[in-house]
Design a protein around this motif. Structure first.
Motif, PDB file in Angstrom:
ATOM      1  N   LYS A 201      21.008   7.109   4.008  1.00  0.00           N
ATOM      2  CA  LYS A 201      20.705   5.836   3.339  1.00  0.00           C
ATOM      3  C   LYS A 201      19.513   5.955   2.389  1.00  0.00           C
ATOM      4  O   LYS A 201      19.201   5.027   1.645  1.00  0.00           O
ATOM      5  N   GLY A 202      18.778   7.093   2.503  1.00  0.00           N
ATOM      6  CA  GLY A 202      17.655   7.257   1.571  1.00  0.00           C
ATOM      7  C   GLY A 202      16.408   7.768   2.243  1.00  0.00           C
ATOM      8  O   GLY A 202      16.462   8.537   3.213  1.00  0.00           O
ATOM      9  N   LEU A 203      15.256   7.312   1.749  1.00  0.00           N
ATOM     10  CA  LEU A 203      13.975   7.752   2.295  1.00  0.00           C
ATOM     11  C   LEU A 203      13.770   7.163   3.683  1.00  0.00           C
ATOM     12  O   LEU A 203      14.212   6.043   3.958  1.00  0.00           O
ATOM     13  N   VAL A 204      13.117   7.957   4.545  1.00  0.00           N
ATOM     14  CA  VAL A 204      12.603   7.434   5.816  1.00  0.00           C
ATOM     15  C   VAL A 204      11.150   7.884   5.847  1.00  0.00           C
ATOM     16  O   VAL A 204      10.882   9.087   5.886  1.00  0.00           O
ATOM     17  N   LEU A 205      10.216   6.951   5.717  1.00  0.00           N
ATOM     18  CA  LEU A 205       8.818   7.343   5.554  1.00  0.00           C
ATOM     19  C   LEU A 205       8.013   7.044   6.811  1.00  0.00           C
ATOM     20  O   LEU A 205       8.102   5.933   7.365  1.00  0.00           O
ATOM     21  N   PRO A 206       7.214   8.006   7.281  1.00  0.00           N
ATOM     22  CA  PRO A 206       6.283   7.706   8.376  1.00  0.00           C
ATOM     23  C   PRO A 206       5.347   6.587   7.907  1.00  0.00           C
ATOM     24  O   PRO A 206       4.922   6.590   6.743  1.00  0.00           O
ATOM     25  N   PRO A 207       5.027   5.634   8.751  1.00  0.00           N
ATOM     26  CA  PRO A 207       4.215   4.484   8.330  1.00  0.00           C
ATOM     27  C   PRO A 207       2.922   4.857   7.605  1.00  0.00           C
ATOM     28  O   PRO A 207       2.547   4.199   6.647  1.00  0.00           O
ATOM     29  N   VAL A 208       2.285   5.973   8.001  1.00  0.00           N
ATOM     30  CA  VAL A 208       1.004   6.313   7.341  1.00  0.00           C
ATOM     31  C   VAL A 208       1.199   6.628   5.864  1.00  0.00           C
ATOM     32  O   VAL A 208       0.297   6.507   5.060  1.00  0.00           O
ATOM     33  N   ALA A 209       2.425   7.038   5.493  1.00  0.00           N
ATOM     34  CA  ALA A 209       2.667   7.462   4.101  1.00  0.00           C
ATOM     35  C   ALA A 209       3.440   6.420   3.308  1.00  0.00           C
ATOM     36  O   ALA A 209       3.620   6.569   2.101  1.00  0.00           O
ATOM     37  N   ALA A 210       3.902   5.353   3.966  1.00  0.00           N
ATOM     38  CA  ALA A 210       4.804   4.403   3.296  1.00  0.00           C
ATOM     39  C   ALA A 210       4.035   3.403   2.439  1.00  0.00           C
ATOM     40  O   ALA A 210       3.163   2.689   2.961  1.00  0.00           O
TER      41      ALA A 210
ATOM     42  N   ILE B  85       3.056   7.180  -2.305  1.00  0.00           N
ATOM     43  CA  ILE B  85       3.214   8.101  -1.166  1.00  0.00           C
ATOM     44  C   ILE B  85       2.173   9.215  -1.281  1.00  0.00           C
ATOM     45  O   ILE B  85       1.451   9.519  -0.335  1.00  0.00           O
ATOM     46  N   ARG B  86       2.055   9.785  -2.492  1.00  0.00           N
ATOM     47  CA  ARG B  86       1.082  10.874  -2.708  1.00  0.00           C
ATOM     48  C   ARG B  86      -0.322  10.394  -2.349  1.00  0.00           C
ATOM     49  O   ARG B  86      -1.063  11.108  -1.675  1.00  0.00           O
ATOM     50  N   LYS B  87      -0.661   9.194  -2.800  1.00  0.00           N
ATOM     51  CA  LYS B  87      -2.021   8.663  -2.577  1.00  0.00           C
ATOM     52  C   LYS B  87      -2.328   8.619  -1.078  1.00  0.00           C
ATOM     53  O   LYS B  87      -3.398   9.046  -0.636  1.00  0.00           O
ATOM     54  N   ARG B  88      -1.354   8.191  -0.284  1.00  0.00           N
ATOM     55  CA  ARG B  88      -1.613   8.068   1.165  1.00  0.00           C
ATOM     56  C   ARG B  88      -1.665   9.432   1.842  1.00  0.00           C
ATOM     57  O   ARG B  88      -2.481   9.686   2.700  1.00  0.00           O
ATOM     58  N   VAL B  89      -0.768  10.326   1.420  1.00  0.00           N
ATOM     59  CA  VAL B  89      -0.781  11.674   2.030  1.00  0.00           C
ATOM     60  C   VAL B  89      -2.097  12.376   1.686  1.00  0.00           C
ATOM     61  O   VAL B  89      -2.753  12.966   2.550  1.00  0.00           O
TER      62      VAL B  89
END
Ligand SMILES: Nc1ncnc2c1ncn2[C@@H]1O[C@H](COS(=O)(=O)NC(=O)[C@@H](N)CS)[C@@H](O)[C@H]1O
Ligand SMILES: [Zn+2]
Length: 494
Positions: free
Chosen positions: A296-305, A64-68
């Motif tokens: 239910k947990g994480l919900v990640l925007p596609p750019v960061a998933a 996640i960090r890498k994409r952000v």
């Protein structure tokens, strides 16, 4: 973990051996526990590292960090910034220039005093932020007007001996993902223009990861040490407290005076340079997780998933090969479009699979079973809305792409609605006191420090900042009764 005298120095929770059951995620309404649990079971960071305020990135969290941070780099690299790298260790004499003149970080800095068993002739500071490493070099680099502007940034780890409660991603003693930009300009106005540009760049970065923010000018008593003024970006976290997730500082000539950064202008005179600096840290990831996650947990925007789509074969006794073949075909067609996709062909029950991938915030789930195959279709389930749709297998890649791009915008819009619902316009200090238990209060302020301090004392919380976009409607300062067009945010903060 024990030290040389056998004392247990880990101070961390006992390492969970494999037999320990995975913690159950509490409802998000219990935000503090929810956050601590999701950091652990969502495999973001391992908090068991045996030094307070230092944490270990799990590979998934690092994905996640890498994409952000690739988004951060893209935005900065495409706006005239250049990335570089300055040393971690800062000689005491350079660091103490800052401490004498600017009194910023001397209470938060870590010192290196030995090389092996040999005491160092000059103690070395671990950078808490890099002004005192960079500006002695800027002094060497800046000779004439032609050398300006300088617009450099670095993404490094920095160290701050935080005495307040440390928390992974939110308040670390080793800030592992500290993006700091440091710019040099000919005039105060040029530096102001850079501050304005930096705020827009930060808004662009946060919009790209679907995070709405409040933008405000910090009150003078809360600006960056050595700065003229500070513009801050704050996210309203689910518990109504704000998290400062970016700051932009106009430094004026304060550091140029301390580090003698001057340039020769057209008339051959030596002129002090004007500077700015602006920073983002892994708090950006804390906001991403906190604003979009659910029960239910994480919900990640596609750019960061790290994983955007999971394909789940619904298997029965017969027909397994045909279903697996269909799943492989879907995976290939998505990979060709650069979509990050996995198949879960494990022998977990479907329900357990759904739970696992929902926890990890995978944006879309594709289910393919015998009935779907007969209709040459598949079931698509969005992680953010839970919406189930039947889509034809033939153009599954287009169906997936359109939903992924819609999801980023929808997540932003939904978070923006939640943010605005947590802003409470107030007319009196008792109203403010009540409002900041739930979110951010707005109240009129005449901008006098005396009134500001009185308001803070009476409310028991700080003035967060003066919104840079003001409605202009006038109100009365609750401390002195003066009519004023200015309103301020007041909030509890992390
Ligand atoms: N202990 C910490 N843990 C995580 N993030 C932090 C911590 N301290 C500060 N930050 C983040 O780092 C950003 C920049 O830090 S700062 O002190 O405001 N500004 C500077 O250090 C300037 N030199 C600009 S880079 C803050 O806006 C905040 O989001
Ligand atoms: Zn007043």
């Amino acid at each position: 973990m024990t030290n040389s005298s056998g004392k247990d120095v880990s101070g961390a929770k006992k390492p969970a051996d494999n037999s320990e059951k995975e913690a159950v995620l509490p409802p998000k309404s219990n935000f503090s526990e929810w956050f601590n649990t999701i950091i652990d079971i969502g495999k973001i960071m391992d908090v068991r590292y045996p030094v307070k305020g230092l944490y270990v990135w799990y590979p998934f969290g690092f994905g996640i960090r890498k994409r952000v941070y690739s988004i951060i780099r893209d935005v900065l690299d495409n706006s005239g910034h250049e990335e570089t790298l300055f040393p971690l260790l800062i000689p005491e004499n350079e660091f103490m220039k800052e401490a004498e003149h600017i009194k910023g970080f001397e209470n938060e800095v870590y010192w290196v005093t030995h090389g092996g068993k040999t005491p160092l002739d000059v103690n070395l500071a671990l950078r808490p932020t890099s002004e005192t490493a960079i500006y002695p070099m800027y002094k060497l680099w800046v000779r004439s007007h032609a050398d300006l502007p300088i617009k450099l940034y670095q993404i490094v780890n920095t160290f701050r001996y935080e005495t307040k409660h440390t928390r992974p991603l939110i308040r670390l003693r080793e800030i592992t993902s500290f993006k700091e930009a440091h710019t040099v300009h000919a005039t105060w106005d040029d530096a102001k223009a850079q501050v304005d540009e930096a705020v827009l760049l930060y808004l662009d970065i946060y919009r790209k990861i679907s995070i709405p923010v409040l933008v405000s000018k910090r009150p003078d008593w809360d600006k960056f040490p050595g700065g003229d003024y500070t513009i801050a970006l704050d996210a309203i976290m689910p518990d109504g407290k704000t998290l400062q997730i970016g700051t932009v500082h106009h430094l004026g000539t304060n550091f140029a005076k301390t580090y003698d950064i001057t340039y020769e202008n057209e008339n051959g005179e030596q002129v002090l340079a004007n500077q700015t600096c602006y920073g983002i840290s892994e708090r950006s990831i804390a906001a991403l997780i906190s604003l979009h996650g659910d029960d239910k947990g994480l919900v990640l925007p596609p750019v960061a998933a790290p994983i955007q789509v999971v394909v789940i074969p619904v298997l029965f006794k017969e027909g397994t090969e045909k279903i697996m073949a269909a799943c492989d075909k879907v995976v290939d067609s998505l990979k060709k479009e650069g979509i990050r996709v996995e198949t879960d062909a494990s022998d977990l029950r479907p329900g357990a699979k759904y739970y696992k991938w929902e926890l990890k915030g995978v944006c879309l789930r594709i289910e393919i079973g015998p009935k779907d195959l007969e209709k040459n279709s598949a079931v698509l389930v969005r992680r953010d809305t839970g919406k189930k749709e039947f889509v034809p297998l033939d153009n599954i890649a287009d169906e997936v792409k359109s939903r992924l791009s819609a999801m980023g915008d929808d997540l932003y819009d939904a978070a923006k609605v939640r943010q605005n619902a947590l802003i409470f316009p107030c007319k009196s200090l008792p109203e403010v006191k009540e409002a900041i238990q739930k979110g951010v209060a707005t109240i009129s302020w005449c901008e006098s420090t005396e009134c500001g301090k009185r308001m803070e004392d009476e409310i028991g919380a700080g003035i967060l900042g003066i919104p840079i976009h003001q409605s202009g409607d006038s109100g009365t300062c609750p401390a002195c009764g003066k009519i004023t067009p200015k309103i301020v945010y007041v909030a509890k903060t992390y």
